[in-house]
Design a protein around this motif. Structure first.
Motif, short mmCIF file in Angstrom:
data_model
loop_
_atom_site.label_atom_id
_atom_site.label_comp_id
_atom_site.label_asym_id
_atom_site.label_seq_id
_atom_site.Cartn_x
_atom_site.Cartn_y
_atom_site.Cartn_z
N GLY A 172 -25.77 -20.27 -41.35
CA GLY A 172 -26.25 -19.58 -42.53
C GLY A 172 -26.79 -20.55 -43.57
O GLY A 172 -27.86 -20.33 -44.16
N LEU A 173 -26.08 -21.65 -43.79
CA LEU A 173 -26.54 -22.66 -44.73
C LEU A 173 -27.81 -23.33 -44.24
O LEU A 173 -28.72 -23.62 -45.02
CB LEU A 173 -25.44 -23.70 -44.95
N ARG A 174 -27.88 -23.55 -42.94
CA ARG A 174 -29.07 -24.18 -42.39
C ARG A 174 -30.31 -23.31 -42.60
O ARG A 174 -31.36 -23.79 -43.03
CB ARG A 174 -28.89 -24.46 -40.89
N LYS A 175 -30.19 -22.02 -42.31
CA LYS A 175 -31.32 -21.12 -42.49
C LYS A 175 -31.73 -21.05 -43.96
O LYS A 175 -32.93 -21.07 -44.29
CB LYS A 175 -30.98 -19.72 -41.99
N GLN A 176 -30.75 -20.97 -44.84
CA GLN A 176 -31.04 -20.89 -46.26
C GLN A 176 -31.79 -22.13 -46.74
O GLN A 176 -32.79 -22.03 -47.48
CB GLN A 176 -29.72 -20.75 -47.04
N LEU A 177 -31.35 -23.29 -46.29
CA LEU A 177 -31.99 -24.54 -46.72
C LEU A 177 -33.39 -24.67 -46.13
O LEU A 177 -34.35 -25.02 -46.83
CB LEU A 177 -31.12 -25.72 -46.31
N VAL A 178 -33.54 -24.38 -44.84
CA VAL A 178 -34.85 -24.49 -44.18
C VAL A 178 -35.85 -23.51 -44.80
O VAL A 178 -37.03 -23.85 -45.00
CB VAL A 178 -34.70 -24.27 -42.66
N ASP A 179 -35.40 -22.31 -45.12
CA ASP A 179 -36.30 -21.32 -45.72
C ASP A 179 -36.80 -21.78 -47.09
O ASP A 179 -37.95 -21.52 -47.46
CB ASP A 179 -35.58 -19.97 -45.85
N ILE A 180 -35.96 -22.49 -47.84
CA ILE A 180 -36.40 -23.06 -49.12
C ILE A 180 -37.42 -24.16 -48.87
O ILE A 180 -38.46 -24.22 -49.53
CB ILE A 180 -35.19 -23.60 -49.92
N GLN A 181 -37.16 -25.00 -47.90
CA GLN A 181 -38.05 -26.13 -47.62
C GLN A 181 -39.44 -25.66 -47.23
O GLN A 181 -40.45 -26.26 -47.62
CB GLN A 181 -37.44 -27.01 -46.53
N TYR A 182 -39.54 -24.58 -46.44
CA TYR A 182 -40.83 -24.08 -45.99
C TYR A 182 -41.43 -23.05 -46.94
O TYR A 182 -42.48 -22.48 -46.65
CB TYR A 182 -40.69 -23.46 -44.60
N GLY A 183 -40.78 -22.81 -48.07
CA GLY A 183 -41.32 -21.89 -49.05
C GLY A 183 -41.16 -20.43 -48.69
O GLY A 183 -41.87 -19.57 -49.23
#
Length: 359
Positions: free
Chosen positions: A335-346
């Motif tokens: 869950g944390l990984r998805k949240q962080l990656v989604d921020i990184q890719y906008g």
């Protein structure tokens, strides 16, 4: 302090067809873009000769200080292509600050943060066609070496700062797979007062023997214990580590002898945003084994720029093996990984203003 970069596009650019072929399966750190950013330093001129030019070899004298006394530091960050075609950098200001701190510890000239960020952005602008789509990204490697020619033991009076770029695909094919780690009982990574908290090449060179030991025992990565008591978990060969407990809380080893990871700091903030308790505290390898066996420990994961988050499925040592979460990836880590990656890719809101849009 700011510098004006002289932009010198390569006279022999990679063709669109050749670049597309390289981007189809770039791997990690094997394919490089056409350009590099360079800034030089000398005691009499300060920082000067800022430029973006064709990627090429450095002319180094055999007596260059870096070759003998290892005055060298580096960083790692990524540029991400958004769905609308724009380009994001993730927390380059944090990388610039850590680079400054690393230089201070290694008695090197300190590069102003504004110059660090400008060098990164200029390289991304000229080589933005190299940024892969999908879950790929452009890995950026800023680094600095001492290039004064001398054989005396003292801080160098001259330095080269440069940024190179390497397109990379998704770190995991088919999604993050749990990794197995080997507990190093013969080697340590850092001690109090040492260089464990800065990003210098010597830290990684010192970890290679232990990493080879881990591979020889069938594991993916090595985890180091503290240098004094050989009890407390510090970090992996190149990643920070987190633990998730049955009450929903997280813990991670405290800073001091470990690298202050930017992904680590981001995860702490996101977890606390979600109302989770996050403790930065010492955690022994014996307690790790006991908590995994009792069920108190639900998940463990490593984190860093390259992989973002890697679930830890198995801990191995000379005294046996322990499974974490049945050897499977856990919901908190993923869950944390998805949240962080989604921020990184906008793809998600950026509440902490971590994203820098490269115009």
């Amino acid at each position: 302090m700011t510098l004006t970069f002289d932009i010198k596009p390569t006279t022999n650019p990679t063709s669109d067809q050749e670049r597309a072929a390289k981007l189809a399966n770039p791997g990690f750190g094997r394919v490089f873009t056409d350009h590099m950013a360079v800034v030089q330093y000398s005691q009499d001129k300060g920082w000067h000769s800022a430029r973006v030019e064709s990627r090429a070899n450095f002319p180094l004298d055999p007596a260059a200080a870096v070759l003998h006394y290892a005055q060298e530091i580096f960083e790692g960050l990524k540029a991400y292509k958004r769905d609308d075609g724009g380009v994001n950098l993730f927390r380059p200001d944090a990388n610039a600050k850590r680079f400054w701190n690393s230089a201070e510890r290694m008695a090197m000239a300190q590069l102003p943060e504004a110059v660090f960020i400008e060098a990164v952005e200029q390289l991304v602008r000229i080589d933005r066609a190299w940024i892969p789509g999908g879950e790929g990204s452009l890995y950026l490697r800023p680094f600095m070496i001492a290039n004064e020619v001398f054989l005396g033991v003292k801080p160098s009076a001259e330095y080269i700062f440069a940024v190179i770029a390497s397109p990379v695909g998704s770190y995991f094919k088919g999604g993050p797979a749990p990794v197995s780690i080997w507990v190093s009982e013969n080697y340590t990574r850092a001690a109090v007062g040492g260089t464990g908290g800065v990003k210098c090449g010597g830290n990684y060179a010192a970890s290679l023997k232990a990493q080879a030991e881990a591979i020889a025992h069938g594991c993916d990565q090595v985890v180091f214990l503290d240098a004094i008591e050989r009890r407390y978990v510090e970090e992996l060969g190149g990643m920070n580590v987190f633990f998730v407990f049955d009450d929903g809380s997280l813990s991670t080893p405290p800073l001091g002898t470990i690298l202050p990871g930017i992904t680590r700091d981001s995860i702490i903030k996101l977890a606390r945003d979600a109302g989770r308790e996050v403790r930065e505290e010492a955690y022994s390898i014996d307690q790790w084994r006991a908590d995994a066996k009792s069920g108190k420990l639900k998940e463990a994961f490593a984190c860093g720029t390259a992989a973002v988050i890697s679930p830890i499925g198995k801990v191995c040592s000379a005294s046996g093996e322990v499974l974490i979460n049945g050897g499977e990836a856990g919901p908190v880590a993923m869950g944390l990984r998805k949240q962080l990656v989604d921020i990184q890719y906008g793809r998600s809101p950026d509440p902490h203003h971590w994203i820098r849009d490269v115009k």
